[in-house]
Each structure stands twice: as C-alpha cells, then as structure tokens.
Design a protein around this motif. Structure first.
Motif, mmCIF file in Angstrom:
data_model
loop_
_atom_site.group_PDB
_atom_site.id
_atom_site.type_symbol
_atom_site.label_atom_id
_atom_site.label_comp_id
_atom_site.label_asym_id
_atom_site.label_seq_id
_atom_site.Cartn_x
_atom_site.Cartn_y
_atom_site.Cartn_z
ATOM 1 N N GLU A 108 -2.015 93.960 83.345
ATOM 2 C CA GLU A 108 -1.351 95.242 83.044
ATOM 3 C C GLU A 108 0.031 95.305 83.666
ATOM 4 O O GLU A 108 0.970 95.857 83.073
ATOM 5 N N ALA A 109 0.186 94.720 84.870
ATOM 6 C CA ALA A 109 1.493 94.744 85.545
ATOM 7 C C ALA A 109 2.550 94.054 84.696
ATOM 8 O O ALA A 109 3.714 94.491 84.655
ATOM 9 N N ARG A 111 2.838 94.122 81.621
ATOM 10 C CA ARG A 111 3.237 94.979 80.499
ATOM 11 C C ARG A 111 4.226 96.067 80.919
ATOM 12 O O ARG A 111 4.975 96.573 80.072
ATOM 13 N N VAL A 112 4.236 96.422 82.201
ATOM 14 C CA VAL A 112 5.047 97.571 82.627
ATOM 15 C C VAL A 112 6.064 97.209 83.697
ATOM 16 O O VAL A 112 6.743 98.085 84.234
ATOM 17 N N THR A 114 9.250 96.171 85.913
ATOM 18 C CA THR A 114 10.679 96.479 85.848
ATOM 19 C C THR A 114 11.419 95.569 86.842
ATOM 20 O O THR A 114 10.786 94.947 87.710
ATOM 21 N N HIS A 117 10.419 96.199 90.404
ATOM 22 C CA HIS A 117 9.139 95.590 90.800
ATOM 23 C C HIS A 117 9.303 94.105 91.100
ATOM 24 O O HIS A 117 8.725 93.591 92.068
ATOM 25 N N ILE A 153 1.585 99.021 88.586
ATOM 26 C CA ILE A 153 1.018 99.884 87.542
ATOM 27 C C ILE A 153 0.897 101.335 87.993
ATOM 28 O O ILE A 153 0.419 102.179 87.238
ATOM 29 N N GLU A 154 1.323 101.607 89.229
ATOM 30 C CA GLU A 154 1.440 102.980 89.736
ATOM 31 C C GLU A 154 0.139 103.767 89.618
ATOM 32 O O GLU A 154 0.118 104.892 89.118
ATOM 33 N N GLY A 204 6.958 89.222 81.726
ATOM 34 C CA GLY A 204 6.291 90.169 80.837
ATOM 35 C C GLY A 204 5.206 89.523 79.999
ATOM 36 O O GLY A 204 4.968 89.942 78.857
#
Length: 249
Positions: A108-109, A111-112, A114, A117, A153-154, A204
């Motif tokens: 998941e990380a 995918r999101v 930045t 990060h 992923i917050e 990504g």
C-alpha cells in the motif's frame, strides 16, 4: 476461584520438558544435552522450536550454549523471577505475523508514497549505514525504518502495531538469540534488504514492494534459523565418558 487457562506456546512446552529433566538430575551439571536434530526428532517438533526453547533455558540460567560445541547444563542460578518467557511469542511466530502485516503495508505504501516519504526512508538508511558495529543502535534504526514505512500510509493504528510487534524483540530472550546470529555482516545484509524495499516503494511498484518486504522478513527468519554450529558426533563427547542416552525425552 478459577484461574484463567493460558495456552502454552510450543517452544515453552519443549523448554518445560527439558527443564524438568535437568531439575530432576537426569542431566547433570556439565553434561552435554542431545543435539538440536536429536531433540527435534525425539520431541517431534522443528529445529527452530528447539532453538527457541534452548535460548529460553539459557536466559533462565539452566544451560549454556557453546557455538560449535553444543548445549551444556550449568549450575542453576536464580534468574527466573525477573524473566517470564511464557509472556513472549517466539521469534518465528513474530516474524510470520510481521510478514503478513508489513508486506501488505509495503504494498500500500508504494501506491501513496511521496518525495517526503522517500526522504524520510533515506534519512533512516543513511544513519543505519554508519552503525553496523553497534547492535543496539542498529536495532533502533531497524525499528525506525519499519515504522517509517508503516507511516507512509498514515494509519496510526497500524503504525503503532508495527512498533509494538518490533518492540517484543527488546527482551533478554531476543537479546540472547541475537547475540548468536546478528553481527556486522548480518546488519549489512539487512541494510541491503531495506534498501531494496525503499527502492520498490519509491518507484511506486506495489508488487515489488511487497516482494522485497517478504524477502527481507524471510531472510530475517533464515538468519535466526541457523544452527548453533554443533558438529555431528555420534558419541556427543559427554563428560566423564557418559554413554549416549536417547530415552530421556
């Protein structure tokens, strides 16, 4: 009136059997225990389970592990009051749990992620690269890297959970285990594995990120799965010419 019934982890059941034999005098002080392979066969468990049990007994003060020689009974010392291994999962149980959770997190990380990060991961890796000879520092940066990945992923619950799982290795049990199987070479390997996780997340690529995390945790398990280096010996070199006894356990 009633006490809660607690499930007994397999390695604790093995440790309990061996400890009971030692306490009854079936194995004398200075005597060498059967090797990992023999114990695993007699108890019908895996060698990693035997290894976990022996580490627990060493921390409790019942045996001493001599790398390349074997496991020896030592004079019992009162250490059990400050150590409660029954409260702990074994390292392989923890690594399996981490694999299930952290592989999904890495996927998941990716995918999101930045640039911020990526910079956070790079900062931890830079610090880790300069501390291969300091076990406690390396462990701290290891934890930082995994919680940094989780933080991408917050989700504060997952981030806290990853940290809590990792913190279960900050115990006398895990410190003793790590003293046999971790060192500058293993930390360099772990660094390269962390770098691969970072690269896949930064690119990504969810599939590659999941695979890199899975490989890292499998390698971690493999490092802890190495034997204590006991050489095959039919007679086991027991002191005072003790004959081989395979019917104790």
């Amino acid at each position: 009136m009633f006490a809660a019934i607690q499930p007994r982890r397999l390695y604790r059941q093995v440790a309990d059997q061996i400890r009971a034999l030692i306490e009854k005098g079936e194995f004398a002080v200075g005597e060498r225990l059967p090797g990992e392979r023999e114990l695993a066969e007699q108890l019908a468990v895996s060698r990693p389970t035997i290894r976990e049990a022996l580490i627990a007994l060493e921390v409790e003060g019942f045996v001493h592990i001599r790398m390349g020689s074997g496991i020896y009974v030592i004079q019992q010392r009162p250490r059990r009051s400050t150590f409660h291994p029954e409260d702990l999962e074994g390292p392989f149980e923890l690594l399996r749990a981490r694999s299930l959770i952290e592989c999904a997190i890495a996927e998941e990380a990716a995918r999101v992620v930045t640039p911020v990060h990526v910079a956070a991961m790079d900062e931890v890796l830079t610090k880790m690269a300069s501390n291969f000879h300091s076990p406690q520092t390396s462990i701290g940066y290891d934890r930082d890297f995994h919680t940094t990945v989780a933080g991408i992923i917050e989700n504060s619950a997952l981030n806290r959970f990853v940290g809590e799982l990792f913190d279960q290795r900050m115990t006398p049990y895990f410190e003793k285990l790590a003293s046999y199987f971790e060192g500058p070479a293993s930390w360099q390997q772990a660094f390269a594995e962390h770098r691969a996780i970072r690269d896949a997340i930064a690119a990504g690529d969810p599939v590659a990120a999941k695979a890199a995390m899975q490989f890292h945790l499998l390698q971690s398990q493999a490092r802890f799965s190495e034997s204590f280096g006991e050489e095959p010996d039919a007679e086991r070199g027991q002191p005072e010419g003790r004959a081989k006894r395979s019917n104790k356990i």
